[in-house]
Scaffold this active site. Structure first.
Site, short mmCIF file in Angstrom:
data_model
loop_
_atom_site.label_atom_id
_atom_site.label_comp_id
_atom_site.label_asym_id
_atom_site.label_seq_id
_atom_site.Cartn_x
_atom_site.Cartn_y
_atom_site.Cartn_z
CG ASP A 1 40.02 81.53 52.82
OD1 ASP A 1 39.70 80.66 53.69
OD2 ASP A 1 39.45 82.81 53.08
CB ILE A 2 38.29 75.54 50.44
CG1 ILE A 2 39.32 75.91 48.92
CG2 ILE A 2 37.02 74.88 49.98
CD1 ILE A 2 38.69 76.77 48.08
CD GLU A 3 36.67 80.41 55.44
OE1 GLU A 3 35.77 80.49 55.95
OE2 GLU A 3 37.76 81.19 55.22
N GLY A 4 33.71 75.81 52.30
CA GLY A 4 32.58 75.64 52.37
C GLY A 4 32.16 74.52 51.16
CE1 TYR B 1 34.76 77.30 48.36
CE2 TYR B 1 33.93 79.49 48.34
CZ TYR B 1 34.43 78.54 49.03
OH TYR B 1 34.62 78.79 50.39
#
Length: 298
Positions: free
Chosen positions: A150-153, A110
């Site tokens: 929940d953006i982790e990358g 994403y």
């Protein structure tokens, strides 16, 4: 025996006390969807333990990719196998539980390449999961309460635009709630800019897998220092302590129930922005009973 007017006042007091206690109770957010052995969504809400359930995850979106929902062992969205969750979602909402679509996650493809890309993703989410219309809604006709970031990358770009576009759909009737799960180092590398918009209703900060800002062996200092940065640094007024629900739910950061009650929560509750606790995840909570153990102290 009380006079009628006294009895009426007493009953009104009881009712108001109950309403206030219920409005304050259950301020626990849980992630559901990444383990087929964690029970159904309806069962999750029937426990009465959770005020928010984040459906994890819409793990692919943006950059021209076809959006993909992944609910692990629960159902297969590609064969329309997740539309049956519509009744579960409505059941949760009837109990006062807010059900959010969590986008991103620790593994996925994403990113948002432009403001227009953010606009298109917002429109897709609105039509397929919120109050819009589509012939292929993955979760059926249920209307989710909002979107969890929940953006982790990937790139941090344009999540502020996504937040603005999603929030704007609130003008069409039902409010679109926005939540986020940033990592505890402040400011967050991926959603820091989005949080600066001031559009987020609830923020559950992940105080785990990050030793410099998490609880460690009886020492609450690092966590409390980071908590103060978060509560003073962002506009959101409801900030949650994000934790693993079991020692093996994360690489580090689990807080034993006794320590949470006696050392951590008393420190965090000094802030008017304290909102509750977020747990990863329903599967691990089932193993430990963590939410039930801490709920009276939330």
């Amino acid at each position: 025996m009380m006079a009628p007017s006294g009895l009426a006042r007493f009953l009104l007091f009881l009712i108001l006390s109950l309403v206030l206690s219920l409005s304050d109770a259950g301020r626990i957010a849980i992630y559901w969807g990444q383990n087929g052995n964690e029970g159904t969504l309806a069962e999750t809400c029937t426990t009465g333990d959770y005020a928010f359930v984040n459906l994890a995850f819409l793990c692919t979106f943006g950059a021209g990719n076809t959006p993909q929902l992944n609910l692990a062992g629960h159902c297969d969205p590609y064969s329309n196998g997740c539309t049956s969750l519509s009744q579960d979602i409505k059941s949760c909402q009837a109990k006062g539980v807010k059900v959010m679509l969590s986008i991103g996650g620790g593994a996925g493809a994403y990113s948002l390449t432009s403001k227009d890309d953010a606009r298109q993703v917002a429109r897709y989410i609105w039509n397929n999961y919120l109050g819009g219309h589509s012939s292929s809604r993955p979760l059926g006709d249920a209307v989710l309460d909002g979107v969890d970031f929940d953006i982790e990358g990937g790139s941090p770009d344009h999540y502020d635009d996504l937040a603005r576009y999603l929030s704007a759909y609130s003008s069409k009737g039902k409010k679109v709630y926005l939540t986020a799960a940033p990592q505890c180092p402040y400011p967050d590398a991926w959603v820091g800019g989005a949080l600066d918009t001031g559009l987020f209703d609830y923020v559950w900060v992940q105080f785990y897998n990050n030793p410099p800002c998490q609880y460690s062996s009886g020492d609450v200092t690092n966590l409390e220092d980071a908590w103060k940065q978060w509560t003073s640094g962002i506009k959101a007024t409801n900030i949650f302590l994000g934790l693993p629900a079991a020692p093996d739910a994360a690489g580090s950061g689990f807080i034993p129930v006794g320590d949470l009650k006696s050392k951590v929560l008393p420190a965090l509750k000094k802030s008017s922005k304290y909102g509750g606790v977020m747990l990863w995840s329903k599967y691990y909570d089932d193993q430990t009973g963590y939410s039930k153990a801490i709920k009276p102290d939330i």
